[in-house]
Design a protein around this motif. Structure first.
Motif, PDB file in Angstrom:
ATOM      1  N   ALA A  87       9.583 -10.465  15.927  1.00 49.35           N
ATOM      2  CA  ALA A  87       9.519 -10.501  14.405  1.00 49.35           C
ATOM      3  C   ALA A  87       8.228 -10.221  13.954  1.00 49.35           C
ATOM      4  CB  ALA A  87       9.984 -11.884  14.201  1.00 49.35           C
ATOM      5  N   PHE A  88       7.962  -9.304  12.844  1.00 53.47           N
ATOM      6  CA  PHE A  88       6.824  -9.243  12.087  1.00 53.47           C
ATOM      7  C   PHE A  88       6.934  -9.187  10.736  1.00 53.47           C
ATOM      8  CE2 PHE A  88       8.742  -5.245  13.564  1.00 53.47           C
ATOM      9  CZ  PHE A  88       8.998  -4.669  12.292  1.00 53.47           C
ATOM     10  N   ASP A  89       5.776  -9.311   9.971  1.00 54.56           N
ATOM     11  CA  ASP A  89       6.095  -9.295   8.376  1.00 54.56           C
ATOM     12  C   ASP A  89       5.784  -7.702   8.113  1.00 54.56           C
ATOM     13  OD1 ASP A  89       6.307 -11.740   8.094  1.00 54.56           O
ATOM     14  OD2 ASP A  89       4.203 -12.306   7.822  1.00 54.56           O
ATOM     15  N   TYR A  90       6.389  -7.146   7.179  1.00 57.84           N
ATOM     16  CA  TYR A  90       6.412  -5.853   6.732  1.00 57.84           C
ATOM     17  C   TYR A  90       5.782  -5.535   5.473  1.00 57.84           C
ATOM     18  CZ  TYR A  90       8.078  -1.186   5.379  1.00 57.84           C
ATOM     19  OH  TYR A  90       8.164   0.106   5.172  1.00 57.84           O
ATOM     20  N   CYS A  91       4.743  -4.969   5.160  1.00 57.52           N
ATOM     21  CA  CYS A  91       4.165  -4.306   3.957  1.00 57.52           C
ATOM     22  C   CYS A  91       4.126  -3.047   3.609  1.00 57.52           C
ATOM     23  CB  CYS A  91       2.715  -5.148   3.802  1.00 57.52           C
ATOM     24  SG  CYS A  91       2.370  -6.413   4.768  1.00 57.52           S
ATOM     25  N   ARG A  92       4.413  -2.781   2.377  1.00 55.01           N
ATOM     26  CA  ARG A  92       4.314  -1.181   2.108  1.00 55.01           C
ATOM     27  C   ARG A  92       3.216  -0.949   0.974  1.00 55.01           C
ATOM     28  NH1 ARG A  92       9.360   1.473   0.853  1.00 55.01           N
ATOM     29  NH2 ARG A  92       8.999   1.789  -0.997  1.00 55.01           N
ATOM     30  N   PRO A  93       1.960  -1.151   1.049  1.00 54.19           N
ATOM     31  CA  PRO A  93       1.223  -1.059  -0.149  1.00 54.19           C
ATOM     32  C   PRO A  93       1.447   0.218  -0.934  1.00 54.19           C
ATOM     33  CG  PRO A  93       0.018  -1.426   2.045  1.00 54.19           C
ATOM     34  CD  PRO A  93       1.380  -1.033   2.343  1.00 54.19           C
ATOM     35  N   ASP A  94       0.648   0.122  -2.063  1.00 56.71           N
ATOM     36  CA  ASP A  94       1.221   1.003  -3.242  1.00 56.71           C
ATOM     37  C   ASP A  94      -0.377   1.844  -3.115  1.00 56.71           C
ATOM     38  OD1 ASP A  94       3.587   0.674  -3.864  1.00 56.71           O
ATOM     39  OD2 ASP A  94       2.997  -1.042  -5.207  1.00 56.71           O
ATOM     40  N   ASP A  95      -1.308   1.377  -2.464  1.00 55.56           N
ATOM     41  CA  ASP A  95      -2.644   2.317  -2.752  1.00 55.56           C
ATOM     42  C   ASP A  95      -3.525   1.960  -1.432  1.00 55.56           C
ATOM     43  OD1 ASP A  95      -4.134  -0.085  -3.299  1.00 55.56           O
ATOM     44  OD2 ASP A  95      -3.625   0.189  -5.417  1.00 55.56           O
ATOM     45  N   LEU A  96      -4.428   2.828  -1.309  1.00 53.12           N
ATOM     46  CA  LEU A  96      -5.302   2.654  -0.080  1.00 53.12           C
ATOM     47  C   LEU A  96      -6.154   1.268  -0.188  1.00 53.12           C
ATOM     48  CD1 LEU A  96      -6.508   3.981   2.599  1.00 53.12           C
ATOM     49  CD2 LEU A  96      -7.765   5.226   0.881  1.00 53.12           C
ATOM     50  N   GLU A  97      -6.633   0.935  -1.042  1.00 54.51           N
ATOM     51  CA  GLU A  97      -7.432  -0.212  -1.265  1.00 54.51           C
ATOM     52  C   GLU A  97      -6.589  -1.379  -0.788  1.00 54.51           C
ATOM     53  OE1 GLU A  97      -8.962  -1.687  -5.098  1.00 54.51           O
ATOM     54  OE2 GLU A  97     -10.184  -0.143  -4.955  1.00 54.51           O
ATOM     55  N   GLU A  98      -5.330  -1.656  -1.021  1.00 57.42           N
ATOM     56  CA  GLU A  98      -4.476  -2.445  -0.436  1.00 57.42           C
ATOM     57  C   GLU A  98      -4.475  -2.649   0.924  1.00 57.42           C
ATOM     58  OE1 GLU A  98      -0.817  -2.767  -2.795  1.00 57.42           O
ATOM     59  OE2 GLU A  98      -0.331  -4.693  -1.862  1.00 57.42           O
ATOM     60  N   VAL A  99      -4.097  -1.411   1.501  1.00 57.22           N
ATOM     61  CA  VAL A  99      -3.939  -1.166   2.922  1.00 57.22           C
ATOM     62  C   VAL A  99      -5.431  -1.866   3.710  1.00 57.22           C
ATOM     63  CG1 VAL A  99      -3.878   0.586   4.905  1.00 57.22           C
ATOM     64  CG2 VAL A  99      -2.631   0.929   2.735  1.00 57.22           C
ATOM     65  N   LEU A 100      -6.512  -1.392   3.026  1.00 60.53           N
ATOM     66  CA  LEU A 100      -7.820  -1.695   3.627  1.00 60.53           C
ATOM     67  C   LEU A 100      -8.087  -3.289   3.721  1.00 60.53           C
ATOM     68  CD1 LEU A 100     -10.182   1.390   2.486  1.00 60.53           C
ATOM     69  CD2 LEU A 100      -8.837   1.104   4.786  1.00 60.53           C
ATOM     70  N   GLU A 101      -7.553  -3.784   2.527  1.00 61.45           N
ATOM     71  CA  GLU A 101      -7.688  -5.214   2.353  1.00 61.45           C
ATOM     72  C   GLU A 101      -6.644  -5.964   3.261  1.00 61.45           C
ATOM     73  OE1 GLU A 101      -6.398  -6.680  -1.628  1.00 61.45           O
ATOM     74  OE2 GLU A 101      -8.034  -5.810  -2.193  1.00 61.45           O
ATOM     75  N   LEU A 102      -5.522  -5.397   3.561  1.00 59.72           N
ATOM     76  CA  LEU A 102      -4.631  -5.991   4.428  1.00 59.72           C
ATOM     77  C   LEU A 102      -5.338  -5.893   6.007  1.00 59.72           C
ATOM     78  CD1 LEU A 102      -1.339  -4.692   3.213  1.00 59.72           C
ATOM     79  CD2 LEU A 102      -2.030  -7.179   3.394  1.00 59.72           C
TER      80      LEU A 102
END
Ligand SMILES: Cc1cc2nc3c(=O)[nH]c(=O)nc-3n(C[C@H](O)[C@H](O)[C@H](O)COP(=O)(O)OP(=O)(O)OC[C@H]3O[C@@H](n4cnc5c(N)ncnc54)[C@H](O)[C@@H]3O)c2cc1C
Length: 274
Positions: free
Chosen positions: A5-20
């Motif tokens: 099992a894993f959590d799934y995220c699909r960020p809307d912008d690059l900043e959010e990807v880098l934060e995650l």
């Protein structure tokens, strides 16, 4: 088998990807085309707690000439790059190598940067980046840095990427006037990973030969071409790679391919110098 099992995220912008990435570090994996990662998940060879899906981030699909290189964003698929190179001379080497990367179906999802990040020692794209002396732009919440192909891939499935970093783009140097390139691969079936793949770049009397599938990462050697000593140079290179035996081929066979195909790929690159 099914993935853990894993959590799934699909960020809307690059900043959010880098934060995650900054928040989850080693516990996170980026999901690009999924053509390597999903198999690794299903076999439970990797167990990220968080999957960060970057496959729909539009700004990462950028493909542009920049500072003497063809810059390929993290969202550019192998099929999209092949299509863009169809009528362009921006990378004759990638044009030759891309049809060897998996199959049409895998290329339509798999990304260039995903293959570089995965760092399989038999993969064609890391071989091309190393042969051309290219580099990668890495980004994190801390900032950006650029690493050469040589400094990036450290071993099988191992790179210098920090856990909070992602590849933003790969930079493949544009061809120089007078350059000739050639590519050759031996695989059990077309679309399989290479047993041995070779890329040669000829420029004047200078030769650069890169080999994948023998050492633990793409190996590159450059020398001044002299017909009389070519055989000796190829033999020395073949031994220095310290190839291994596996179920596909013996170390001896791999050395032989480096010597024989090395010569023919060099001759081909020299013959097509513009
Ligand atoms: C049937 C089949 C045949 C294949 N044959 C070949 C072949 O002949 N040659 C070959 O080279 N490959 C082959 N592949 C693999 C294919 O090329 C993959 O597309 C590639 O290895 C990974 O790209 P991806 O976009 O699918 O990445 P994913 O599978 O999504 O990710 C792969 C890894 O890279 C990481 N990652 C992805 N993007 C980034 C990024 N921007 N920054 C940091 N990390 C990132 C992921 O977290 C993961 O660890 C084959 C695959 C299949 C299914």
């Amino acid at each position: 088998m099914k993935p853990p099992a894993f959590d799934y995220c699909r960020p809307d912008d690059l900043e959010e990807v880098l934060e995650l990435l900054a928040r989850h570090g080693e516990e996170a994996s980026l999901l690009a085309g999924g053509q390597s990662l999903v198999a690794m998940l299903n076999l439970r060879l990797t167990r990220p707690r968080v999957l960060i899906d970057i496959s729909r981030l539009e700004p990462l699909r950028r493909l542009e000439r920049r500072g003497g290189a063809l810059e390929v964003g993290a969202g550019v698929t192998q099929a999209a790059l092949a299509e863009s190179l169809r009528d362009s001379e921006d990378s004759p080497l990638l044009k030759l190598a891309l049809p060897w990367v998996g199959h049409y179906q895998t290329r339509s999802r798999g990304t260039i940067c995903g293959s570089l990040a995965h760092a399989d020692p038999s993969a064609e794209l890391p071989l091309c980046l190393a042969a051309l002396g290219g580099s990668l732009r890495l980004g994190s919440a801390r900032g950006e840095r650029e690493l050469s192909a040589e400094d990036f891939q450290l071993g099988p499935l191992t790179t210098a990427r920090a856990p909070d970093e992602m590849i933003l783009a790969a930079r493949f140097p544009l061809p120089r006037p007078g350059q000739g390139v050639a590519f050759r691969e031996i695989a059990r079936r077309h679309g399989d990973f290479a047993i041995v793949a070779l890329a040669a770049i000829a420029e004047g009397e200078e030769i650069r030969l890169a080999v994948a599938g023998v050492a633990d990462r793409p190996a590159v050697r450059g020398w001044h071409h002299e017909e009389a000593t070519l055989e000796e140079a190829l033999n020395a290179f073949a031994w220095d790679l310290e190839g291994y035996d596996d179920m596909h081929a013996s170390a001896r066979y791999r050395r032989d391919l480096v010597r024989r195909l090395g010569r023919s790929v060099i001759e081909e690159a020299r013959a097509c110098r513009s």
